[in-house]
Design a protein around this motif. Structure first.
Motif, PDB file in Angstrom:
ATOM      1  N   ILE A  59       0.831  -1.209   0.000  1.00 17.90           N
ATOM      2  CA  ILE A  59       0.000   0.000   0.000  1.00 17.90           C
ATOM      3  C   ILE A  59       0.867   1.261   0.000  1.00 17.90           C
ATOM      4  CG2 ILE A  59      -1.570   1.337   1.472  1.00 17.90           C
ATOM      5  CD1 ILE A  59      -2.837  -1.443   2.215  1.00 17.90           C
ATOM      6  N   LEU A  60       1.940   1.273   0.800  1.00 17.33           N
ATOM      7  CA  LEU A  60       2.838   2.428   0.825  1.00 17.33           C
ATOM      8  C   LEU A  60       3.511   2.631  -0.523  1.00 17.33           C
ATOM      9  CD1 LEU A  60       4.487   1.855   4.322  1.00 17.33           C
ATOM     10  CD2 LEU A  60       3.033   3.793   3.696  1.00 17.33           C
ATOM     11  N   SER A  61       3.986   1.548  -1.114  1.00 11.75           N
ATOM     12  CA  SER A  61       4.696   1.648  -2.386  1.00 11.75           C
ATOM     13  C   SER A  61       3.752   2.108  -3.497  1.00 11.75           C
ATOM     14  CB  SER A  61       5.322   0.301  -2.732  1.00 11.75           C
ATOM     15  OG  SER A  61       6.246   0.423  -3.784  1.00 11.75           O
ATOM     16  N   ALA A  62       2.547   1.556  -3.521  1.00 13.43           N
ATOM     17  CA  ALA A  62       1.573   1.942  -4.545  1.00 13.43           C
ATOM     18  C   ALA A  62       1.166   3.405  -4.394  1.00 13.43           C
ATOM     19  CB  ALA A  62       0.350   1.027  -4.460  1.00 13.43           C
ATOM     20  N   THR A  63       0.946   3.836  -3.164  1.00  8.89           N
ATOM     21  CA  THR A  63       0.542   5.228  -2.937  1.00  8.89           C
ATOM     22  C   THR A  63       1.639   6.187  -3.362  1.00  8.89           C
ATOM     23  OG1 THR A  63      -0.776   4.480  -1.046  1.00  8.89           O
ATOM     24  CG2 THR A  63      -0.361   6.839  -1.222  1.00  8.89           C
ATOM     25  N   ALA A  64       2.899   5.876  -3.010  1.00  8.34           N
ATOM     26  CA  ALA A  64       4.027   6.720  -3.405  1.00  8.34           C
ATOM     27  C   ALA A  64       4.153   6.786  -4.923  1.00  8.34           C
ATOM     28  CB  ALA A  64       5.317   6.200  -2.787  1.00  8.34           C
ATOM     29  N   ASP A 119       3.190  12.069   1.923  1.00  5.51           N
ATOM     30  CA  ASP A 119       2.392  13.296   1.972  1.00  5.51           C
ATOM     31  C   ASP A 119       3.164  14.522   1.486  1.00  5.51           C
ATOM     32  OD1 ASP A 119       0.256  11.881   2.957  1.00  5.51           O
ATOM     33  OD2 ASP A 119       0.587  12.446   5.057  1.00  5.51           O
ATOM     34  N   LYS A 120       4.493  14.444   1.503  1.00  9.57           N
ATOM     35  CA  LYS A 120       5.310  15.596   1.099  1.00  9.57           C
ATOM     36  C   LYS A 120       5.928  15.454  -0.287  1.00  9.57           C
ATOM     37  CE  LYS A 120       4.676  18.035   4.814  1.00  9.57           C
ATOM     38  NZ  LYS A 120       3.896  19.297   4.741  1.00  9.57           N
ATOM     39  N   ILE A 121       5.587  14.387  -1.002  1.00 10.43           N
ATOM     40  CA  ILE A 121       6.144  14.229  -2.358  1.00 10.43           C
ATOM     41  C   ILE A 121       5.727  15.392  -3.250  1.00 10.43           C
ATOM     42  CG2 ILE A 121       6.058  12.821  -4.456  1.00 10.43           C
ATOM     43  CD1 ILE A 121       5.939  10.342  -2.640  1.00 10.43           C
ATOM     44  N   GLY A 122       4.449  15.797  -3.160  1.00 13.75           N
ATOM     45  CA  GLY A 122       3.978  16.916  -3.972  1.00 13.75           C
ATOM     46  C   GLY A 122       4.723  18.199  -3.670  1.00 13.75           C
ATOM     47  N   LEU A 132       1.734   6.494  -7.158  1.00 15.35           N
ATOM     48  CA  LEU A 132       0.668   7.339  -7.687  1.00 15.35           C
ATOM     49  C   LEU A 132       0.906   8.812  -7.383  1.00 15.35           C
ATOM     50  CD1 LEU A 132      -2.142   4.858  -6.767  1.00 15.35           C
ATOM     51  CD2 LEU A 132      -1.800   5.767  -9.072  1.00 15.35           C
ATOM     52  N   ARG A 133       1.569   9.114  -6.278  1.00 13.64           N
ATOM     53  CA  ARG A 133       1.896  10.501  -5.930  1.00 13.64           C
ATOM     54  C   ARG A 133       3.083  11.041  -6.733  1.00 13.64           C
ATOM     55  NH1 ARG A 133      -2.054  13.412  -3.539  1.00 13.64           N
ATOM     56  NH2 ARG A 133      -2.878  12.411  -1.670  1.00 13.64           N
ATOM     57  N   SER A 134       3.713  10.172  -7.529  1.00 15.97           N
ATOM     58  CA  SER A 134       4.930  10.580  -8.236  1.00 15.97           C
ATOM     59  C   SER A 134       4.728  10.703  -9.738  1.00 15.97           C
ATOM     60  CB  SER A 134       6.064   9.596  -7.920  1.00 15.97           C
ATOM     61  OG  SER A 134       6.306   9.562  -6.528  1.00 15.97           O
ATOM     62  N   GLY A 135       3.461  10.758 -10.190  1.00 17.91           N
ATOM     63  CA  GLY A 135       3.190  11.149 -11.558  1.00 17.91           C
ATOM     64  C   GLY A 135       2.875  10.061 -12.545  1.00 17.91           C
ATOM     65  N   ASP A 170      10.001   1.231   0.895  1.00 16.92           N
ATOM     66  CA  ASP A 170       8.878   0.911   0.010  1.00 16.92           C
ATOM     67  C   ASP A 170       8.405   2.156  -0.733  1.00 16.92           C
ATOM     68  OD1 ASP A 170       8.902  -1.728   1.074  1.00 16.92           O
ATOM     69  OD2 ASP A 170       7.723  -1.029   2.785  1.00 16.92           O
ATOM     70  N   VAL A 171       8.441   3.287  -0.046  1.00 17.08           N
ATOM     71  CA  VAL A 171       8.084   4.557  -0.676  1.00 17.08           C
ATOM     72  C   VAL A 171       9.044   4.868  -1.824  1.00 17.08           C
ATOM     73  CG1 VAL A 171       7.890   7.055  -0.298  1.00 17.08           C
ATOM     74  CG2 VAL A 171       6.992   5.461   1.411  1.00 17.08           C
ATOM     75  N   LEU A 172      10.333   4.673  -1.593  1.00 19.27           N
ATOM     76  CA  LEU A 172      11.329   4.928  -2.650  1.00 19.27           C
ATOM     77  C   LEU A 172      11.067   4.055  -3.867  1.00 19.27           C
ATOM     78  CD1 LEU A 172      13.954   6.224  -3.685  1.00 19.27           C
ATOM     79  CD2 LEU A 172      15.211   4.421  -2.488  1.00 19.27           C
ATOM     80  N   THR A 173      10.752   2.789  -3.654  1.00 17.98           N
ATOM     81  CA  THR A 173      10.463   1.889  -4.774  1.00 17.98           C
ATOM     82  C   THR A 173       9.304   2.407  -5.606  1.00 17.98           C
ATOM     83  OG1 THR A 173      11.294  -0.023  -3.554  1.00 17.98           O
ATOM     84  CG2 THR A 173       9.811  -0.470  -5.380  1.00 17.98           C
ATOM     85  N   GLY A 174       8.248   2.869  -4.931  1.00 19.43           N
ATOM     86  CA  GLY A 174       7.101   3.405  -5.654  1.00 19.43           C
ATOM     87  C   GLY A 174       7.439   4.635  -6.464  1.00 19.43           C
TER      88      GLY A 174
END
Length: 506
Positions: A267-272, A495-498, A274-277, A445-449
């Motif tokens: 879930i973390l990886s998928a969300t990241a 939350d801060k990727i944007g 989607l937040r990355s374009g 996991d966030v980095l992978t996403g």
């Protein structure tokens, strides 16, 4: 910013002296002036300053600092450590200048015996014993002096590099590493490569880079395969979105993640991602994970594995432009078989491999020719050690990462403080964003996403690696400003990727 070996820095200094032109004495004066400006901006004349100078050019710098501080009415005590009775030419010139301009200075030249001063916590020690050109561990009287400095309660400032530290590899053969433990290191023009490795962090404290006017042609013409990542490097890589674009223009990614009890990673990886374009994301999960996924990340399409608790089966891959695999995957026998099939099937499509996928690969007896072309791997140090063999120091691991990237033709993202990106070409980059608050479950996991999203958008593999690492760290920095390092969790980074993208586009 290019980083240079100590031998290259010496060549760059010589080029500056020849082509500016400027004498070595005057270049030393310029460097020492910057040191003094920094010291006087931090400490007033109420502090006593004890300067320990060595017999070489680092000692020459320290003697100039002493002369300039005396000229500003500081209380300065100078100890020139010269047990061999031989000073470098520039050190000797600066000794003579000091004694000529300040005949009543508190100056002691140590040849044999040394009566150490009694220091208090308000006193300041300036360490100018040895620079980055040191080529053997300290011993004898110098080792004793460093132990005395480290045992004192005074604040310690090192000129250029803490004495006893080598510019690159500090895996000394001595059991005891005898290095000055500085509170502040005022280094000239470039950070030393040694500053980027964890085992050296107890010695250099805060690092301040002082510009001393090194000739720009020398920097430009001197080759280095090691650089730091800076904002301007990343900002120029970002693509502009066209007004009439649609989701199909930004790629389709397929993420393989999750197993029973580890769906949070998916879930973390998928969300990241989607937040990355990314334009479209499909997440392939075991049957037990589809409801959590579609509840937590409705923007991701779901692909359901026929097995209930782990991923075992490869779906149709044709429509996807990039792949990610590993977060929360588990290491079951069936998942290992699936992974082997995936790596043999992706063809020319880029893929980022992380976490349990790397742990599975590390158990295979032979990993030559396992990694697909256009592949990024994102291990933390222990995961990398399982792949490449145990390392006793961060520097040794850094060298192994370089060699691993070249041998297997992969991009190695070695995670940690100053995350390293080692490229198949031999280039290496140290990231300059990120903070200790990112040492939390799910951060990787966030980095992978993020990287999967960039690959899907057709950034080159190198661009995706560089942007992904810098952006991830920058989002972490923005999160720490709001949440504090202690309270950060991986979702705060997402939350801060944007905001991180907005900062890079300024």
């Amino acid at each position: 910013m290019k980083l240079f070996s100590t031998s290259d820095i010496q060549k760059i200094d010589k080029y500056t002296i020849t082509n500016e032109p400027i004498s070595s004495i005057d270049l030393m004066e310029r460097a020492a002036t910057e040191v003094v400006n920094e010291i006087t901006s931090r400490y007033d004349v109420s502090h006593k300053i004890y300067i320990f100078a060595g017999p070489g050019n680092n000692g020459g710098d320290a003697l100039v600092v002493a002369r300039l501080l005396l000229g500003k009415s500081y209380s300065v005590f100078v100890y020139l450590c010269n047990p061999s009775g031989k000073l470098s030419p520039d050190c000797r010139v600066n000794k003579d200048r000091l004694l000529k301009e300040h005949t009543n200075s508190n100056f002691t030249e140590i040849v044999n015996e040394f009566a150490p001063p009694k220091l208090t916590e308000k006193d300041i020690i300036i360490d100018g014993l040895f620079g980055s050109g040191l080529n053997k561990p300290l011993e004898g009287g110098f080792a004793g002096l460093v132990r005395y400095i480290n045992a004192s309660s005074a604040k310690v400032i090192s000129i250029d590099i803490p004495s006893g530290m080598f510019g690159e590899d500090n895996s000394n053969k001595f059991e005891e590493q005898i290095i000055v433990e500085a509170e502040l290191t005022l280094t000239f023009q470039f950070p030393k490569i040694a500053f980027f490795f964890a085992e050296n962090s107890p010695y250099f404290g805060e690092i301040k880079i002082l510009e001393i006017g090194i000739h720009p042609d020398a920097i430009r013409q001197t080759h280095s395969n090691i650089s730091t990542l800076e904002k301007e490097d990343i900002s120029k890589l970002l693509k502009k979105r066209e007004k009439f674009s649609h989701k199909g223009n930004y790629g389709q990614g397929l993420l393989f993640a999750g197993s029973f009890g580890k769906m949070g990673a998916a879930i973390l990886s998928a969300t990241a991602c989607l937040r990355s374009g990314i334009g479209l994301l499909t997440t392939h999960v075991p049957e037990c994970g589809i409801i959590p996924l579609q509840t937590a990340v409705p923007e991701s399409m779901g692909s359901i594995d026929p097995f209930a608790e782990t991923i075992t089966t490869l779906p149709e891959l044709k429509q996807f432009s990039a792949f990610g695999v590993g977060p929360g995957l588990g290491t079951s026998t069936q998942t290992a078989a699936f992974l082997e099939n995936l790596l043999a099937t992706t063809g020319e499509h880029p893929i980022v491999i992380d976490a349990d996928a790397l742990n599975i690969i590390s158990t295979w007896p032979v990993i030559d020719n396992v990694f697909p072309k256009n592949c990024i791997i994102t291990p933390h140090p222990k995961e990398f050690d399982r792949l490449a063999g145990k390392s006793s120091t961060s520097y040794e691991r850094f060298i192994k990462a370089q060699n691993f990237a070249k041998k297997h033709k992969v991009f190695v993202i070695l995670k940690g403080a100053y995350t390293t990106i080692a490229c198949p070409s031999g280039e290496c980059f140290f990231n300059t964003t990120g903070n200790p608050g990112m040492a939390t479950a799910g951060s990787g996991d966030v980095l992978t996403g993020i990287i999967l999203a960039l690959l899907a958008q057709e950034y080159t593999v190198k661009e995706a690696a560089l942007i992904g690492v810098y952006l991830h760290g920058l989002a972490g920095d923005l999160a720490s400003e709001e949440k504090s390092e202690e309270s950060m969790i991986a979702r705060d980074i997402i939350d801060k990727i944007g905001n991180a993208f907005k900062y890079l586009k300024k």
